[in-house]
Design an enzyme around this catalytic site. Structure first.
Site, short mmCIF file in Angstrom:
data_model
loop_
_atom_site.label_atom_id
_atom_site.label_comp_id
_atom_site.label_asym_id
_atom_site.label_seq_id
_atom_site.Cartn_x
_atom_site.Cartn_y
_atom_site.Cartn_z
CG HIS A 179 -25.17 -6.47 26.99
ND1 HIS A 179 -25.71 -6.28 25.74
CD2 HIS A 179 -24.05 -7.22 26.80
CE1 HIS A 179 -24.96 -6.89 24.83
NE2 HIS A 179 -23.94 -7.46 25.46
NE ARG B 106 -14.87 -1.21 21.69
CZ ARG B 106 -14.27 -2.06 20.88
NH1 ARG B 106 -14.46 -3.36 21.04
NH2 ARG B 106 -13.51 -1.64 19.90
CD GLU C 205 -24.60 -11.44 24.87
OE1 GLU C 205 -23.52 -11.99 25.13
OE2 GLU C 205 -24.69 -10.27 24.48
#
Length: 267
Positions: A135, A155, A77
Site C-alpha cells: 500500500h 519499504r 491498519e
C-alpha cells in the site's frame, strides 16, 4: 483521560492542515500521534497529512513477527479519508496477483507504481488494510489511521528518494494480490456504522449516543475520537482533534449531533 499528542514534522507533510488542526508557522506537519495508554498499548491512533506520495510499503502479520523472533505484534491498519485534493489517490494492492520474483523486479525498476491500484478518494472513504497488503498514501490526502501499535514497515519502493529499502523482508511477507472490495467503502452521511470487527480491533462511527447494538459490542476500555461535536469522558470534554481513553462506553456521553469514532483492541 485525554491522550498526549505528538506533532511530527515530515518533509512530505503539510503547512496548512484541515480543520481543526493548525501547523505552527514554518512547520510542515506530516503526522499527529496520540500516545497509546497503558491500558490499551495494542492500538495507535494518528492523523497523516501527505503533500506528496509516501513510500510503497508492506507490514508483516502477528504470525510472521512471532516466527521471525521480533518480539512485536504485526500491523493491520485502516484509513478514513478526512480531506483530499481533487484527483488525490491511495494505492492498495495490485491489478493481478504478483509472484515473489515479479514483485521484486517491479520494486527494483519502479514499475510497481503502475501495477498498483490507485483509488481516487474523497472525504468519507474508508479502507481496511490487512497485514501483508502492499500500500501507499498518495499526495494531497489527509487521513485518520487506526492501527495495531507496531513500527515494523518494509519499504519496497520510494520514488528514488535516498532511503533504505527492505526488499528481502518486504517481498517475503507480501501477499501481492488484489485488495478485497469488502475492505473498502464510502461512509453514509449519518448514522452508526460498524467499520471494523476484528481480527485485532473493532472500530465504529457513532452519531450521538450509540445504539444499543453498537454499545453492547464494547466491553472495557476504549478510545474515543470526536470528529464533529464533542464527547464527555468522566466529566472531561473531548473535542475534535483529540483522542481520549474511557474506562467503559457507559462512561462516555456523546453530544447530540456529534460524530465520533470509537475503537478498542480485540483480545
Amino acid at each position: 483521560m485525554l491522550l498526549p499528542t505528538k506533532m511530527v514534522e515530515k518533509p512530505w507533510g503539510m503547512d496548512t492542515l484541515p480543520t481543526p488542526f493548525a501547523a505552527p508557522d514554518g512547520k510542515r506537519i506530516g503526522e499527529i500521534w496520540f500516545e497509546p495508554p497503558e491500558q490499551l498499548p495494542q492500538l495507535l491512533v494518528k492523523y497523516i497529512f501527505a503533500s506528496e506520495k509516501l513510500s510503497i510499503q508492506v507490514h508483516p502479520s502477528d504470525t510472521q513477527t512471532e516466527g521471525m523472533g521480533l518480539g512485536k505484534q504485526g500491523k493491520e491498519e485502516c484509513w478514513l479519508v478526512i480531506d483530499a485534493d481533487e484527483g488525490a489517490t491511495l494505492g492498495i494492492g495490485f491489478n493481478h496477483q504478483l509472484g515473489a520474483e515479479e514483485l521484486r523486479a517491479a520494486s527494483e525498476d519502479g514499475s510497481i507504481e503502475q501495477l498498483m491500484i490507485w483509488h481516487r478518494v474523497k472525504p468519507g472513504d474508508f479502507f481496511y488494510i490487512p497485514a501483508n497488503t502492499v500500500h501507499a498514501i498518495g499526495g494531497g490526502v489527509s487521513i485518520i489511521e487506526i492501527q495495531q501499535n507496531s513500527d515494523i514497515t518494509y519499504r519496497l519502493y520510494d520514488y528514488g528518494r535516498p532511503r533504505e529499502l527492505h526488499l528481502d523482508d518486504g517481498v517475503a511477507v507480501s501477499q501481492a494480490g488484489v485488495h478485497d472490495p469488502a475492505n473498502r467503502r464510502h461512509l453514509p452521511d449519518s448514522g452508526d456504522v460498524a467499520l471494523v470487527d476484528g481480527p485485532h480491533f473493532r472500530l465504529d462511527r457513532v452519531d450521538g449516543q450509540p445504539d444499543a447494538a453498537t454499545a453492547a459490542r464494547y466491553s472495557g476500555p476504549l478510545l474515543v475520537i470526536p470528529r464533529e461535536g464533542a464527547a464527555m469522558v468522566e466529566g472531561e470534554q473531548v473535542q475534535p482533534g483529540s483522542c481520549a481513553l474511557a474506562p467503559t462506553i457507559a462512561a462516555v456521553r456523546f453530544a447530540e449531533g456529534s460524530s465520533c469514532l470509537i475503537t478498542q483492541p480485540i483480545k
